[in-house]
Design a protein around this motif. Structure first.
Motif, PDB file in Angstrom:
ATOM      1  N   LEU A  22      -3.379  77.257  12.847  1.00 13.16           N
ATOM      2  CA  LEU A  22      -2.704  76.930  11.590  1.00 13.16           C
ATOM      3  C   LEU A  22      -3.471  75.949  10.719  1.00 13.16           C
ATOM      4  O   LEU A  22      -3.450  76.059   9.491  1.00 13.16           O
ATOM      5  CB  LEU A  22      -1.317  76.349  11.880  1.00 13.16           C
ATOM      6  N   PHE A  23      -4.135  74.973  11.333  1.00 11.01           N
ATOM      7  CA  PHE A  23      -4.675  73.856  10.559  1.00 11.01           C
ATOM      8  C   PHE A  23      -6.182  73.887  10.360  1.00 11.01           C
ATOM      9  O   PHE A  23      -6.703  73.142   9.526  1.00 11.01           O
ATOM     10  CB  PHE A  23      -4.301  72.533  11.234  1.00 11.01           C
ATOM     11  N   PRO A 172       3.829  76.022   5.301  1.00 11.80           N
ATOM     12  CA  PRO A 172       4.764  76.808   4.489  1.00 11.80           C
ATOM     13  C   PRO A 172       4.463  78.301   4.452  1.00 11.80           C
ATOM     14  O   PRO A 172       5.376  79.121   4.487  1.00 11.80           O
ATOM     15  CB  PRO A 172       4.632  76.171   3.098  1.00 11.80           C
ATOM     16  N   LYS A 173       3.180  78.670   4.398  1.00 11.63           N
ATOM     17  CA  LYS A 173       2.836  80.079   4.229  1.00 11.63           C
ATOM     18  C   LYS A 173       2.823  80.854   5.544  1.00 11.63           C
ATOM     19  O   LYS A 173       2.722  82.075   5.540  1.00 11.63           O
ATOM     20  CB  LYS A 173       1.463  80.207   3.556  1.00 11.63           C
ATOM     21  N   CYS A 190       9.784  71.059  13.273  1.00  8.80           N
ATOM     22  CA  CYS A 190       8.686  71.768  12.598  1.00  8.80           C
ATOM     23  C   CYS A 190       7.667  70.730  12.147  1.00  8.80           C
ATOM     24  O   CYS A 190       7.910  69.986  11.187  1.00  8.80           O
ATOM     25  CB  CYS A 190       9.217  72.568  11.406  1.00  8.80           C
ATOM     26  N   LEU A 191       6.544  70.674  12.814  1.00  6.55           N
ATOM     27  CA  LEU A 191       5.556  69.629  12.588  1.00  6.55           C
ATOM     28  C   LEU A 191       4.442  70.141  11.682  1.00  6.55           C
ATOM     29  O   LEU A 191       3.813  71.159  11.972  1.00  6.55           O
ATOM     30  CB  LEU A 191       4.969  69.168  13.917  1.00  6.55           C
TER      31      LEU A 191
END
Length: 215
Positions: A22-23, A172-173, A190-191
């Motif tokens: 994700l990041f 968000p996406k 939700c982190l």
């Protein structure tokens, strides 16, 4: 009123790989990226619940990981051992490991190449959740994982009167899935990336200078 004892259970590979996905968007991000410091991670999750229960205290953080050997590469194996040994020095943190299971992917006559998978880690963690609930080791269990294999353990903890929460990374996406229990509402933390940055562990444990680092 007595304190509310919070125990955090970290399915480490799930937490690590989902953070990387994700990041960090490079094709092959550095292996360092995605790691979290278990105590800071546990403290964050405990503190997030204080809006509903200010009596929460962190009773312990338990980390579950598959242990690589030289077939995963000496650098990775060395980094794993140093990281785990550093974490074991942190009061309140327990690290539980099992050797990875390997199978050969290269053909006969070629240089050996291996693929690894975790075996037994989820069972170990699920048992600790259930046994801890029945032995009154905590009041609230926070499960850092999206693996549905833990659903029976969560149901068992709820059955004996414990509270259960979960935690997953989030942007968000691309919202991540979370553990869901039929007929039950479970609070999922939700982190986001800013919270990941509060708990990330960027030490290169493969380097000699990392020996004994606990930060």
């Amino acid at each position: 009123m007595p304190d509310t004892r919070v125990a955090v259970f970290i399915d480490y590979q799930n937490v690590y790989h989902s953070a990387r996905e994700l990041f960090f968007f490079a094709d092959k991000p550095s292996p360092i990226l995605g790691h979290v410091h278990p105590l800071r991670f546990g403290e964050l999750l405990c503190d997030l619940g204080k809006v509903k229960d200010p009596r929460r205290v962190l009773a312990g953080v338990r980390v579950y990981r598959g242990q690589p050997d030289s077939r995963s590469g000496m650098r990775l194996s060395r980094a794993f051992n140093r990281q785990v040994e550093a974490w074991k020095q942190i009061p309140g943190v327990t690290v539980r490991t099992r050797p990875l299971r390997y199978h050969r992917t290269s053909k006969p006559g070629q240089r050996p190449e291996w693929a690894a998978e975790e075996k037994g880690i989820d069972v170990m963690m699920a048992l600790d959740i259930s046994i801890g609930a029945r032995n009154d080791a905590y009041d609230v269990a926070i499960i850092a994982s999206a693996d549905s294999d833990f659903v029976p353990a969560l149901e068992d903890a709820l059955h004996v009167g414990k509270r259960v929460e979960t935690a997953t990374w989030w942007i968000p996406k691309s919202p991540r899935g979370q553990l869901r229990l039929p007929g039950r509402k479970i609070w999922n933390h939700c982190l986001d990336r800013s919270q990941f940055d509060l708990v990330r562990d960027d030490i290169d444990y493969s380097a000699e200078s990392s020996k004994g680092a606990t930060h």
